[in-house]
Write a protein that holds these residues in place. Structure first.
Motif, short mmCIF file in Angstrom:
data_model
loop_
_atom_site.label_atom_id
_atom_site.label_comp_id
_atom_site.label_asym_id
_atom_site.label_seq_id
_atom_site.Cartn_x
_atom_site.Cartn_y
_atom_site.Cartn_z
N LEU A 117 0.82 -1.22 0.00
CA LEU A 117 0.00 0.00 0.00
C LEU A 117 0.84 1.26 0.00
O LEU A 117 0.33 2.35 -0.30
CB LEU A 117 -0.93 0.01 1.21
CG LEU A 117 -2.00 -1.08 1.26
CD1 LEU A 117 -2.81 -0.98 2.54
CD2 LEU A 117 -2.91 -1.00 0.05
N ASN A 118 2.12 1.13 0.35
CA ASN A 118 3.00 2.30 0.34
C ASN A 118 3.51 2.65 -1.06
O ASN A 118 4.09 3.71 -1.27
CB ASN A 118 4.19 2.04 1.27
CG ASN A 118 4.95 3.30 1.60
OD1 ASN A 118 4.37 4.38 1.76
ND2 ASN A 118 6.26 3.19 1.70
N ARG A 120 3.15 3.40 -5.24
CA ARG A 120 2.26 4.22 -6.07
C ARG A 120 1.60 3.33 -7.14
O ARG A 120 2.29 2.65 -7.89
CB ARG A 120 3.05 5.34 -6.75
CG ARG A 120 3.65 6.34 -5.77
CD ARG A 120 4.36 7.47 -6.51
NE ARG A 120 4.94 8.43 -5.59
CZ ARG A 120 4.29 9.46 -5.07
NH1 ARG A 120 3.02 9.66 -5.40
NH2 ARG A 120 4.89 10.29 -4.24
N ARG A 124 -4.88 3.92 -5.41
CA ARG A 124 -4.25 3.54 -4.14
C ARG A 124 -5.10 3.97 -2.94
O ARG A 124 -5.27 3.19 -1.99
CB ARG A 124 -2.86 4.18 -4.06
CG ARG A 124 -2.11 3.84 -2.78
CD ARG A 124 -0.72 4.40 -2.79
NE ARG A 124 -0.71 5.86 -2.85
CZ ARG A 124 0.39 6.61 -2.74
NH1 ARG A 124 1.57 6.01 -2.61
NH2 ARG A 124 0.33 7.92 -2.81
N SER A 125 -5.65 5.16 -2.96
CA SER A 125 -6.46 5.64 -1.83
C SER A 125 -7.71 4.78 -1.64
O SER A 125 -8.10 4.48 -0.51
CB SER A 125 -6.86 7.10 -2.06
OG SER A 125 -5.71 7.92 -2.14
N LEU A 126 -8.34 4.37 -2.75
CA LEU A 126 -9.53 3.52 -2.67
C LEU A 126 -9.18 2.16 -2.08
O LEU A 126 -9.92 1.61 -1.24
CB LEU A 126 -10.16 3.36 -4.05
CG LEU A 126 -11.43 2.51 -4.12
CD1 LEU A 126 -12.52 3.14 -3.27
CD2 LEU A 126 -11.89 2.36 -5.56
N ARG A 128 -6.67 1.47 -0.07
CA ARG A 128 -6.38 1.66 1.36
C ARG A 128 -7.68 1.74 2.16
O ARG A 128 -7.80 1.13 3.23
CB ARG A 128 -5.56 2.93 1.56
CG ARG A 128 -4.13 2.85 1.07
CD ARG A 128 -3.43 4.19 1.26
NE ARG A 128 -2.03 4.14 0.83
CZ ARG A 128 -1.23 5.20 0.83
NH1 ARG A 128 -1.68 6.38 1.23
NH2 ARG A 128 0.04 5.07 0.44
N ALA A 129 -8.64 2.49 1.66
CA ALA A 129 -9.92 2.61 2.35
C ALA A 129 -10.64 1.27 2.43
O ALA A 129 -11.27 0.94 3.45
CB ALA A 129 -10.80 3.64 1.66
N VAL A 198 -2.56 -0.15 8.07
CA VAL A 198 -2.53 1.32 8.02
C VAL A 198 -1.60 1.88 9.10
O VAL A 198 -0.89 2.87 8.88
CB VAL A 198 -3.95 1.88 8.17
CG1 VAL A 198 -3.93 3.41 8.30
CG2 VAL A 198 -4.81 1.48 6.99
N GLN A 205 5.72 5.67 5.89
CA GLN A 205 5.75 6.95 5.18
C GLN A 205 6.71 7.94 5.82
O GLN A 205 7.02 8.97 5.22
CB GLN A 205 4.34 7.53 5.12
CG GLN A 205 3.41 6.74 4.21
CD GLN A 205 2.02 7.31 4.16
OE1 GLN A 205 1.60 8.05 5.04
NE2 GLN A 205 1.28 6.97 3.10
#
Length: 318
Positions: A117-118, A120, A124-126, A128-129, A198, A205
């Motif tokens: 998930l780290n 690109r 990616r945001s979807l 993670r959610a 997460v 990050q």
């Protein structure tokens, strides 16, 4: 003239002493102010933890039922009953199994997931959610949903798929002793992996990319970078994650209760379920208090061992 010089020297010494005393008084005032802020915390600790703990220890040596104001000292009878009751021993065993299994499996899955998930990639945001979503509903709701998914009847979701695709008969996911334990652990892992991924992602990050660029220039493979850079830097996150996983695993109640009801038999009973059932529902507060004291000691021992091991690993990774 000599008198004036002596007077000036005396004043200078007095001024120096006064100036030296001011910082000392200032530090004392700061310490008192800091300690004053700790008073409410100490009051809350005493009222909400130490006093109930002392009462629980006292009640554990009595036959207090909650409905009658009278109580009699019974010595170690409640403790002997706990260690001879099969439901209590089974609940304690499954609680430890669930806590250790979910901690290990979630850690093994969450760290590689955080690394993925780290990176690109589109959406990616979807993604993670989506992985974080199982941590939003309560465990009780998830248990009710998975009760329908893992139903041992042919109408269950998984059994329907297995029957239509492979012609396999209904699998007793929640009615077989071993499969019921595995099902509870799998659902617990599924519900917690995304949240802890997460958590690891937040630590990742903060890692400078220079480390990986320098390792790539030196010819390090992705596997070597993972074990020599990523894992050592994630050691503090592992301590926090495993601490939270063990706490949640040792006090788990809602997921096994809604998923299997503690069955079949007592195979998925947890220690908190036994405490609620025997100590509150059946009104045996003396036995419930004794069970709470033993549970507190067991939790303290397990968490102390976990912190000792993880801190030793942190020092080894440094």
């Amino acid at each position: 003239m000599a008198i004036q010089t002596s007077d000036l020297a005396t004043r200078a010494r007095a001024g120096t002493a006064s100036a030296g005393a001011r910082p000392g008084r200032h530090r004392l005032r700061e310490q008192l102010t800091t300690q004053a802020f700790l008073v409410p915390i100490a009051v809350v600790l005493v009222v909400l933890f130490l006093v109930p703990l002392a009462e629980s220890v006292y009640y554990s040596f009595t036959d207090y039922s909650g409905s009658s104001p009278t109580r009699h000292l019974v010595g170690l009878r409640n403790y002997r009953q706990i260690f001879t009751d099969p439901s209590v021993l089974t609940g304690l065993g499954f609680t430890l199994l669930y806590a250790v299994a979910t901690t290990l499996v979630v850690t093994v899955l969450a760290i590689p997931l955080a690394v993925i998930l780290n990176r690109r990639f589109p959406g990616r945001s979807l993604v993670r959610a989506a992985f974080f979503f199982p941590a939003v509903p309560s465990m009780a709701i998830l248990g009710l949903v998975w009760t329908f998914v893992l139903s041992p009847l042919s109408s269950g979701v998984i059994n329907s798929v297995l029957g239509s695709l492979f012609g396999v008969g209904p699998v007793p996911w929640l009615s077989d002793n071993t499969l019921a334990k595995v099902s509870v652990i799998v659902v617990g892992v599924w519900a917690q992996t995304g949240w802890h991924a997460v958590l690891y992602l937040a630590y990742l990050q903060s890692v400078p990319r220079d480390y990986y660029e320098a390792a790539t220039i030196d010819g390090a493979t992705p596997r070597q970078q993972f074990f020599r850079i990523t894992l050592p830097l994630l050691a503090p996150a592992m301590t926090v994650s495993q601490f939270l996983l063990l706490i949640n695993g040792l006090r788990v109640y809602d997921l096994p209760f809604t998923l299997t009801g503690g069955g079949p038999g007592y195979d998925t009973y947890t220690i908190t379920q036994v405490l609620v059932q025997r100590g509150i529902a059946e009104g045996d507060y003396g036995l419930g208090a004794a069970l709470g004291v033993i549970f507190l000691i067991a939790v303290a021992a397990v968490l102390s061992l976990q912190l000792s091991v993880t801190r030793r690993l942190e020092r080894r990774f440094r």
